[in-house]
Write an enzyme that holds these catalytic residues in place. Sequence first.
Site, short mmCIF file in Angstrom:
data_model
loop_
_atom_site.label_atom_id
_atom_site.label_comp_id
_atom_site.label_asym_id
_atom_site.label_seq_id
_atom_site.Cartn_x
_atom_site.Cartn_y
_atom_site.Cartn_z
N ASP A 195 0.83 -1.20 0.00
CA ASP A 195 0.00 0.00 0.00
C ASP A 195 0.87 1.25 0.00
O ASP A 195 0.58 2.22 -0.69
CB ASP A 195 -0.90 0.02 1.24
CG ASP A 195 -2.20 -0.72 0.97
OD1 ASP A 195 -2.27 -1.40 -0.08
OD2 ASP A 195 -3.11 -0.62 1.81
N LYS B 83 -29.28 -12.99 -18.58
CA LYS B 83 -29.73 -11.62 -18.35
C LYS B 83 -29.30 -11.20 -16.95
O LYS B 83 -29.82 -11.69 -15.96
CB LYS B 83 -31.25 -11.52 -18.51
CG LYS B 83 -31.73 -10.07 -18.42
CD LYS B 83 -33.18 -9.95 -18.84
CE LYS B 83 -33.62 -8.50 -18.95
NZ LYS B 83 -33.62 -7.81 -17.67
N CYS C 127 -41.06 5.46 21.12
CA CYS C 127 -40.19 4.31 20.89
C CYS C 127 -40.79 3.06 21.54
O CYS C 127 -41.20 3.11 22.70
CB CYS C 127 -38.81 4.60 21.49
SG CYS C 127 -37.75 3.16 21.58
S1 IVH Z 1 -29.63 -6.61 -24.68
C1 IVH Z 1 -30.51 -3.14 -27.44
N1 IVH Z 1 -28.38 -8.41 -23.20
O1 IVH Z 1 -31.75 -5.92 -19.45
C2 IVH Z 1 -29.90 -3.92 -26.33
N2 IVH Z 1 -29.65 -6.71 -22.12
O2 IVH Z 1 -34.62 -5.43 -19.69
C3 IVH Z 1 -30.92 -4.41 -25.38
N3 IVH Z 1 -29.56 -6.81 -19.67
O3 IVH Z 1 -31.55 -2.55 -20.39
C4 IVH Z 1 -30.36 -5.10 -24.22
N4 IVH Z 1 -28.26 -8.58 -19.53
O4 IVH Z 1 -29.52 -3.48 -19.21
C5 IVH Z 1 -29.18 -7.32 -23.22
N5 IVH Z 1 -27.22 -10.02 -22.01
C6 IVH Z 1 -28.00 -8.94 -22.03
C7 IVH Z 1 -28.46 -8.33 -20.84
C8 IVH Z 1 -29.29 -7.21 -20.94
C9 IVH Z 1 -28.93 -7.65 -18.85
C10 IVH Z 1 -30.39 -5.67 -19.26
C11 IVH Z 1 -30.09 -4.42 -20.07
C12 IVH Z 1 -31.40 -3.93 -20.56
C13 IVH Z 1 -32.38 -4.68 -19.73
C14 IVH Z 1 -33.66 -4.88 -20.50
#
Ligand code: IVH
Length: 668
Positions: free
Chosen positions: A32, A115, A409
């Site tokens: 550090d 997702k 409280c």
């Molecule tokens: S594609 C035009 N791919 O989900 C592009 N979205 O409900 C559209 N998200 O706003 C998004 N993982 O932030 C895409 N593999 C993924 C994703 C993803 C999470 C989120 C993204 C979007 C939201 C839509």
Amino acid sequence: MTGPAARAAELRRLLERANYAYYVLDKPELSDAEYDRLFRELQELEAKHPALRTPDSPTQRVGAEPATAFQKHRHLVPMLSLANAFNEAELAEWENRNARLVPEVRTAGYTLEVKIDGAAVSLTYEKGLLVVGATRGNGLVGEDVTANLRTVVDVPLRLRGKGWPQRMEVRGEVYFSKSRFAQLNHEREQANEPTFANPRNAAAGSLRQLDPKITRSRGLRIFCFHVEAPGQKLPVATQHELLEQLTAWGFPVETHHALVPDLPRANTAIATLEQALPALDYGADGVVVKVNPLKLHAELGTVGNREPRWAVARKFAPEVQVTKLKEIRINVGRTGALNPYAVLEPVEIGGVTVTTATLHNFDLIEAKDIREGDWVEVTRAGEVIPQVLGPVRDRRTGKERKFKRPERCPVCHSKVEYPSDEVMAYCSNVSCPGRILESIVHFAAVMDIRGLGYERVRALLDAKLIKDVADLYELTPMQLLALEGFAEKSAQQLVDAIQASKKQPLSTLLNALGLRHVGAQVAKLLARHFGTMKALRNASVEEISNIRGVGTAIAEAVAGFFDETKNRKLLDRLDKLGLTFTEPTAAERKGPLAGQTYVVTGTLPSLSRAKAGELIEAAGGHVADSVSKKTTALVVGADAGSKLERAKALAIPIIDEAELLRRARAKP
Ligand code: IVH
């Protein structure tokens, strides 16, 4: 390049490399002190020659000065959301609609991506350098949170490789790993700050901090999945290639993506992915299905500038159960905050029996009109604490009791304060027994005083044997024997456990004392930096806030604590009683696992994931979230997932719990 310019470039290279070693590889290369010295040299150089301050300089990553408000940022191309498909039929409808516009979609192939459940961001790169990082906002205009996104350790400040468009927006999701989220909430609980309801809220909230140092301390990560570069050429033709290209440019890409030829095979693969999602160390709320060829994206276009036709989110509903809310109770925290929670008729959700759920604050109870006696929907997703979603209104009988905010409280009956700028309410009595009870229980838990839980602390307070934590150290077995529930042996054991806690290092003691904003992590930073209580006590706000990972708010809280006479007196007493006021140095801390990195996966026979992590760290080792070439060994339990495969692929040694215990020279 000569003189200052060359030195600045050299310093940037050294510091960026040290950052990478520290955060990505988890193998620190510089101490550090060395890091701080180089860092300060670069800061001074940049202050003298402002032209040398490049946007990819590590000085820009550490956190600029707090902002007063965020600038608006208009996205080059709108940030869209996704349509949902909740089952195979809905997914088939999506394909049918697309095929009417572009018949090739049926055979063009699909990519499947996890997702990620976090906060959407857009990163703008010009000539390979990060220039803007923005939140989604309303999709057209977001907030410029560049200073905060620079602190996210895996956001590239400068791109690797070649072939990137001159100006492009890379879209991704900023998220918390489940383990970091659990740790963060634990720290917040211990520092008596409101906990986050879920990783998504925590990610969004952390991005919108005015002080980038706070964002940095949160430990956010990012996954990227999309690029917009209007009017420019991308060196790839498909979504699948784009993901590989993003990786080559230095962006983290989630690894479970797959390419399938058609919808039937997409469905099989989605079913497999669905099984894998709960074991991932980040929240995933579905699978995104995308048409693979980018040419077809343009042909399919968007629905009203809102959703692309070429992608859809295949969602899996989280488990929700309905149960009866028996009672709303209120707990008084260490800062006097009143925390309402629901006592429920026990109900099983996701394999766990739930008997209580948080209600967060009074505003929320009122907004949702949650009443005692209501049937309520309760959910529990992943690591998240159970939540009451809301009442089932048509099951009301009229006997439900409407919630009334307390004026007094529930513990000491002092007046309740409702600060206008906060959602939390507080007991106005600084010596509310509820607060004192909580703070002593917290102290005992952190100092690892076994056998000193709520019941006993309450009994000791009631019997006036203690008023504060220092009194604990003067307790005798004789005094305890006079209390109900103690025998000679148990009284002696408790006194021994209390005395043994005097050996806990300064970092543990600081955490146990429950200073505002000081949880385990910050306590460690403070103790390691200052080494002794005396040095910390005499430190100025400025000195404290200069520590990496400690912001002004924390520094002010710490200095404020030492300013109070009452606290100084308590510390003097603890010192006289023989508690440890020093922190072992790095060399002294070295244990049998020093320099080693472990990853834990699956369910171990006796240790929880958190306990295994503590054990590894206590033996001087590092714990990482994912398997890499630098992993010493993967500790595997039952139902191990993809980490096991990755370890095998990389030929990383695989060990079980027994071997871990042996290496750490610990007993289960
Ligand atoms: S594609 C035009 N791919 O989900 C592009 N979205 O409900 C559209 N998200 O706003 C998004 N993982 O932030 C895409 N593999 C993924 C994703 C993803 C999470 C989120 C993204 C979007 C939201 C839509």
